[in-house]
Design an enzyme around this catalytic site. Sequence first.
Site, PDB file in Angstrom:
ATOM      1  N   ASP A  64       0.858  -1.192   0.000  1.00  0.00           N
ATOM      2  CA  ASP A  64       0.000   0.000   0.000  1.00  0.00           C
ATOM      3  C   ASP A  64       0.890   1.237   0.000  1.00  0.00           C
ATOM      4  O   ASP A  64       1.977   1.232   0.605  1.00  0.00           O
ATOM      5  CB  ASP A  64      -0.914   0.014   1.228  1.00  0.00           C
ATOM      6  CG  ASP A  64      -1.985  -1.071   1.170  1.00  0.00           C
ATOM      7  OD1 ASP A  64      -2.316  -1.514   0.051  1.00  0.00           O
ATOM      8  OD2 ASP A  64      -2.469  -1.477   2.243  1.00  0.00           O
ATOM      9  N   ASP A  96      -7.018  -1.381  -4.425  1.00  0.00           N
ATOM     10  CA  ASP A  96      -8.063  -1.125  -3.423  1.00  0.00           C
ATOM     11  C   ASP A  96      -9.076  -0.107  -3.935  1.00  0.00           C
ATOM     12  O   ASP A  96     -10.292  -0.295  -3.794  1.00  0.00           O
ATOM     13  CB  ASP A  96      -7.436  -0.616  -2.126  1.00  0.00           C
ATOM     14  CG  ASP A  96      -6.560  -1.662  -1.456  1.00  0.00           C
ATOM     15  OD1 ASP A  96      -6.772  -2.852  -1.713  1.00  0.00           O
ATOM     16  OD2 ASP A  96      -5.682  -1.266  -0.670  1.00  0.00           O
TER      17      ASP A  96
END
Length: 206
Positions: free
Chosen positions: A107, A121
């Site tokens: 991330d 995401d």
Amino acid sequence: MVFVADLVSKTVVVATLSHRSPIRLLGGLLTLRELRNSGAAFSIGTSVTAVFTLIAVGVIVAILRTARRLRSIPWAVTLGLLLGGATGNLGDRLFRSPGFLRGHVVDWIQLPHWPVFNVADSCIVCGGVLAVLLAARGVSMDGSRHAAAAPPGGSRGGTAAGSGEGTAGTPGPAENPPGPRSAALDGTRPVPDRPSAPGMTGDGSP
């Protein structure tokens, strides 16, 4: 396209942000940083990595089976977002450390008061929102729309009433007979018919 964008962005992030401090942009509105996530989207469920991996595999298989009957461009975009996002994060689960089915997802996007996330995401979330909107509007995957139910006493009854023809067992409106009454309808005073004089025709000529 989603899968490629997610893969390229993660590769660049790992190569450039792994050993440096976070980069703050737009006055702190956007922060770029590398974070390894063992859970689902937005760092949810970090202790059940293998379970989320199996769920991702099931979602991908279901989308591929559904895609065979797609005839709708909006649904194709929606499932494309979901498929690309799920595949992008699944690649991290399979091939990144600490091991197969237990890999941590990369991330790198951080917003104020929001968990760190990545391109996959965000595409999964956008695809889910689009799926809800399309379902609410009645758009099917084959491109058809669900027709709304006709209201009670539809156009058939209105047509019969407007044309003066009653339905079965219901007489239609009666026509006004000719004569003084019908003449009065145009605003003139009715004049009674007078009998013709002997030797005269109906129009008053001898």
